[in-house]
Design an enzyme around this catalytic site. Sequence first.
Site, PDB file in Angstrom:
ATOM      1  N   LYS A 194      32.795  24.929 -47.171  1.00 26.65           N
ATOM      2  CA  LYS A 194      33.956  24.634 -45.796  1.00 26.65           C
ATOM      3  C   LYS A 194      33.649  23.100 -45.773  1.00 26.65           C
ATOM      4  CE  LYS A 194      35.116  26.192 -41.333  1.00 26.65           C
ATOM      5  NZ  LYS A 194      34.332  26.830 -40.214  1.00 26.65           N
ATOM      6  N   SER A 201      37.852  29.574 -38.315  1.00 29.57           N
ATOM      7  CA  SER A 201      37.883  28.973 -39.019  1.00 29.57           C
ATOM      8  C   SER A 201      38.116  29.135 -40.203  1.00 29.57           C
ATOM      9  CB  SER A 201      37.487  28.345 -38.018  1.00 29.57           C
ATOM     10  OG  SER A 201      35.980  27.969 -38.185  1.00 29.57           O
ATOM     11  N   SER A 222      33.454  32.238 -36.720  1.00 28.49           N
ATOM     12  CA  SER A 222      34.273  31.817 -37.711  1.00 28.49           C
ATOM     13  C   SER A 222      33.790  32.594 -39.297  1.00 28.49           C
ATOM     14  CB  SER A 222      34.485  30.469 -37.679  1.00 28.49           C
ATOM     15  OG  SER A 222      34.965  30.265 -36.583  1.00 28.49           O
TER      16      SER A 222
END
Length: 452
Positions: free
Chosen positions: A52, A127, A151
């Site tokens: 990420k 996210s 997330s």
Amino acid sequence: MVTLKKALSLTQEELKEIKKEITHQVHENSELNAYIDEPVESISSGVPILIKDNINVKNWEITCASKILKGYVSPYNASVIEKLHQSGMCAYGRANMDEFAMGSTTETSCYGKTKNPRDTSRVPGGSSGGSAAAVAGGFAIAALGSDTGGSIRQPAGYCGCVGLKPTYGRVSRYGLIAYSSSLDQIGPITQNVEDCAILFDAISGHDKMDSTSALLPSTQTFSKLDRDRRFKIAILDGYLKDADIEIQRAYQETIRTLESMGHQIVSKTMLDTSYHISTYYIICTAEASSNLARFDGVRYGNRAQHVDNLKDLYIKTRSQGFGEEVKRRIMLGSFVLSSGYYDAYYSKAQKIRKLIHKQYEDIFCDADMILSPVAPSVAPKFGATHSPLEMYLSDIYTIGVNLAGLPCISLPIGKSKEGLPVAMQLIGKSFDEQSLLDASYGLEQNLDIHFD
């Protein structure tokens, strides 16, 4: 895509071919927009793991999917990246995400939205949507995400992957660009529970670089996986009133499956989820307003041009660099911390947070874990959420875990009538990830869910 368990037994030549195939698949599936750019590796060998874009990898650009950080190159590795290198893995590619991890749909990225590989008209969650979409789409073996209020678990649930949010302090946050420091936690998104345990074991353990890191060694959950263990699992009466009928039915079916497997089900109650929402968004925005103050155009990333003075530099850089959702949360956080409102909002939220933690502890006096939905619906279509408040409400079942610092695992348990993944989560006692993985492993083997 080959599993992580299988990949760890391959030769370096075979892994090179897999990396080539991943790169090819990234190009072939570019419409999904799961990768920010063409994947590169952090070292020259190892099983490729997607990272990420808020986790530092040395010599990689890291932007948190925000214009304000474009051009910033990390001078160091996050602790989880060093641990990957020590475990025969390497960082390979940057995953798209909601800007500064603020969002539930991966639509707030400055690189554009990510699409759900199960149905490209739908969001992948957020996210960590890029991480989940890549794993579900078959062009990442496994991925790392971060979980502030769901997330990891929510996008894993929407895309049909396994996602683990570890106990707060179990995995080092050193090198994770902070959104909300008391809530953030790095964790794995994988194809199955075995891979989840392998990747979790690789990144867990005490880190002297992180003052919030628990004084515990790295876990060995994979070698101890036991699908035959049976547990007392709590269900929460009245907790599903905000969930769609399809989710409520799936919840009841999961309960029946767990009972048929020999698990004991007990009914419990908990504070209404509206209190969770209010508490979470006060605390996380307050911490975000403080954490993001450092991005001012002086030290990191982009800097506004044609400014008259220092104040003008700050204002223009932040106005041009931050997206609308990030600005909204900074403003809300600054408000709840401001003089005259601190006691009315922030102090009260901290008291409710303690109450939520106490309620979990009370439930765990009579249960090993809790079964809960991951989200109130399957992955919604793009445009179905018409206001920020609607987006915030999609987190109702995930944020309480972060407020209490507990471990939680999300896994697919079925399909909707449209063939979309339906997921449930198991919430465990602090530092008892082993029980969650064991219970999930048994449930996964029993259900044997496959997506086309």
